[in-house]
Write a protein that holds these residues in place. Structure first.
Motif, short mmCIF file in Angstrom:
data_model
loop_
_atom_site.label_atom_id
_atom_site.label_comp_id
_atom_site.label_asym_id
_atom_site.label_seq_id
_atom_site.Cartn_x
_atom_site.Cartn_y
_atom_site.Cartn_z
N GLY A 160 0.46 -1.36 -0.43
CA GLY A 160 -0.25 -0.30 -0.18
C GLY A 160 0.72 1.24 0.23
N THR A 161 0.18 2.51 0.13
CA THR A 161 0.95 3.71 -0.70
C THR A 161 1.72 4.23 1.14
N ALA A 162 1.20 3.37 2.34
CA ALA A 162 2.24 3.16 3.47
C ALA A 162 3.00 3.04 3.52
N ALA A 163 3.47 1.99 2.98
CA ALA A 163 4.64 1.21 2.83
C ALA A 163 5.62 1.24 1.68
N LEU A 164 4.84 2.16 0.51
CA LEU A 164 6.22 2.62 -0.12
C LEU A 164 6.48 3.72 0.54
N ARG A 165 5.72 4.72 1.21
CA ARG A 165 6.01 5.71 1.75
C ARG A 165 7.47 5.02 2.50
N ARG A 166 7.41 4.35 4.22
CA ARG A 166 8.14 3.75 4.41
C ARG A 166 9.33 3.38 3.80
N ALA A 167 9.27 2.77 2.42
CA ALA A 167 9.88 1.74 2.00
C ALA A 167 11.04 3.81 1.35
N ALA A 168 10.66 3.83 0.76
CA ALA A 168 11.48 5.30 0.33
C ALA A 168 11.93 6.42 1.31
N ARG A 169 12.05 6.32 2.75
CA ARG A 169 11.88 6.64 3.82
C ARG A 169 13.43 5.99 4.88
N LEU A 191 7.78 4.96 -6.02
CA LEU A 191 8.67 4.60 -5.42
C LEU A 191 9.95 5.89 -5.50
N THR A 192 10.63 5.71 -7.03
CA THR A 192 11.33 6.41 -7.61
C THR A 192 10.55 7.83 -6.85
N ALA A 193 9.38 8.63 -7.00
CA ALA A 193 8.92 9.61 -6.80
C ALA A 193 9.25 9.80 -5.50
N LEU A 194 9.05 9.04 -4.80
CA LEU A 194 9.18 9.24 -2.98
C LEU A 194 10.60 9.30 -2.77
N ALA A 195 11.06 8.56 -3.24
CA ALA A 195 12.99 8.72 -2.48
C ALA A 195 13.70 9.85 -3.41
N GLU A 196 13.16 10.51 -4.04
CA GLU A 196 13.58 11.93 -4.68
C GLU A 196 13.01 12.85 -3.82
N GLU A 197 11.79 13.13 -2.90
CA GLU A 197 11.35 13.51 -1.78
C GLU A 197 12.17 13.25 -0.54
N PHE A 198 12.50 12.47 -0.30
CA PHE A 198 13.22 11.70 1.02
C PHE A 198 15.16 12.44 0.66
N GLY A 199 15.35 12.18 -0.08
CA GLY A 199 16.84 13.06 -0.68
C GLY A 199 17.55 11.51 -0.70
N ARG A 200 16.99 10.47 -1.11
CA ARG A 200 17.68 9.17 -0.67
C ARG A 200 17.57 8.60 -1.84
N PRO A 201 17.87 7.50 -2.59
CA PRO A 201 17.86 6.31 -3.67
C PRO A 201 17.00 5.43 -3.62
N ARG A 202 16.41 5.11 -4.55
CA ARG A 202 15.33 4.45 -4.56
C ARG A 202 15.78 3.06 -4.80
N PRO A 203 14.97 2.34 -3.64
CA PRO A 203 15.85 1.13 -2.68
C PRO A 203 14.99 -0.06 -4.27
N GLY A 204 16.04 -1.17 -3.67
CA GLY A 204 15.44 -1.99 -4.47
C GLY A 204 14.30 -2.75 -4.20
#
Length: 288
Positions: A160-169, A191-204
């Motif tokens: 879900g959305t919460a899991a994707l956001r948690r993974a990106a963070r 996930l790519t967009a959320l990782a950019e929001e958190f300033g992190r590489p996109r998780p595998g």
């Protein structure tokens, strides 16, 4: 692509299965984490500790640990200890706990079910520092666990959305299970967009799939579909995500998931011939 396999929940020789999977060249072994599950299930930490002593190479994955059921310091102590016992082979899958299992486990440990997401995030805020043995503020005091250990790769479960956001963070990998390829591709884009929001590489991306390879009766697949629908997966989706057929056909399914963005497959056999299933999964991995 890396390919791993789950251990039986209960009732079979985990050490024999673990040695067999390692001998076959599979990348990782996984065990779920349930306090009060639908079916009997052994404790994940103790199972993986015993498997660590019986193997030397294969990685050991929590699929997934429900961290909000435990105090963060104890979670970190167990994870750090398992890193020492295994030689840094842990893959730390974490999740917030699914609705399908209900509130019984949460009541048993006096943790409000409605707060599981918030408590999961709070645990992930402090877990890396605690595992590494660095000072962490907990309940108004500085806590340092010793001996510290290498923080294992963190995989965040859920689709879900919460899991994707948690993974990106927090995560090194996103770990959905029983998800069609189209949903994987859409999740990777988000996930790519959320990782950019958190300033992190996109998780595998690690994907769990139900498998029943070889000559498997249709009734076995039907039972598995029924179990998945009881878990909240729509029947059409359940039938779509189960991998059946020959190792070559399974390799094609794995390749399609890789094209959608998956870096690792965790095969989840659901028939009784688990040694044979491990052999067929290994053949599929080799064919890919």
């Amino acid at each position: 692509m890396d390919v791993g396999i789950t251990l039986p929940g209960f009732g079979q020789d985990h050490l024999a299965h673990a040695r067999h999977a390692e001998d076959l060249g599979l990348e990782s072994l996984w065990h779920g984490d349930h306090l009060i599950p639908m079916n009997p299930f052994l404790d994940s930490t103790l199972v993986l500790a015993s498997v660590a002593a019986a193997t030397s190479r294969i990685k050991l994955g929590f699929g997934v640990m429900v961290v909000a059921l435990r105090p963060p310091a104890w979670t970190a102590k167990q994870v750090a200890t398992l890193q020492h016992l295994s030689g840094d082979r842990v893959l730390l899958g974490v999740g917030s706990g699914g609705d399908a299992h209900g509130e019984a486990a949460w009541r048993a440990v006096d943790v409000p079910f409605a707060q599981r997401g918030k408590r999961t995030d709070a645990a992930l805020d402090v877990l890396p520092g605690l595992v590494r043995g660095t000072p962490v503020a907990l309940h108004g005091a500085q806590v340092v666990l010793s001996p510290g250990a290498t923080m294992p790769p963190l995989l965040v479960g859920g689709g879900g959305t919460a899991a994707l956001r948690r993974a990106a963070r927090y995560g090194d990998h996103w770990y959905p299970a029983f998800v069609p390829g189209a949903a994987i591709a859409a999740g990777v884009a988000r996930l790519t967009a959320l990782a950019e929001e958190f300033g992190r590489p996109r998780p595998g991306v690690t994907v769990g799939v139900g498998v029943a390879l070889g000559d498997v009766p249709a009734s076995a697949v039907d039972r598995r579909v029924k179990g998945m629908t009881d878990y909240g997966v729509p029947e059409e989706a359940a039938r779509e995500v189960i991998v059946t057929g020959t190792p070559a056909q399974a390799a094609e399914r794995f390749a399609a998931l890789a094209e959608a963005g998956a870096d690792r497959i965790v095969a989840m056999p659901f028939t009784e011939d688990r040694f044979r299933q491990a052999e067929l999964v290994a053949a599929a991995a080799a064919a890919g």
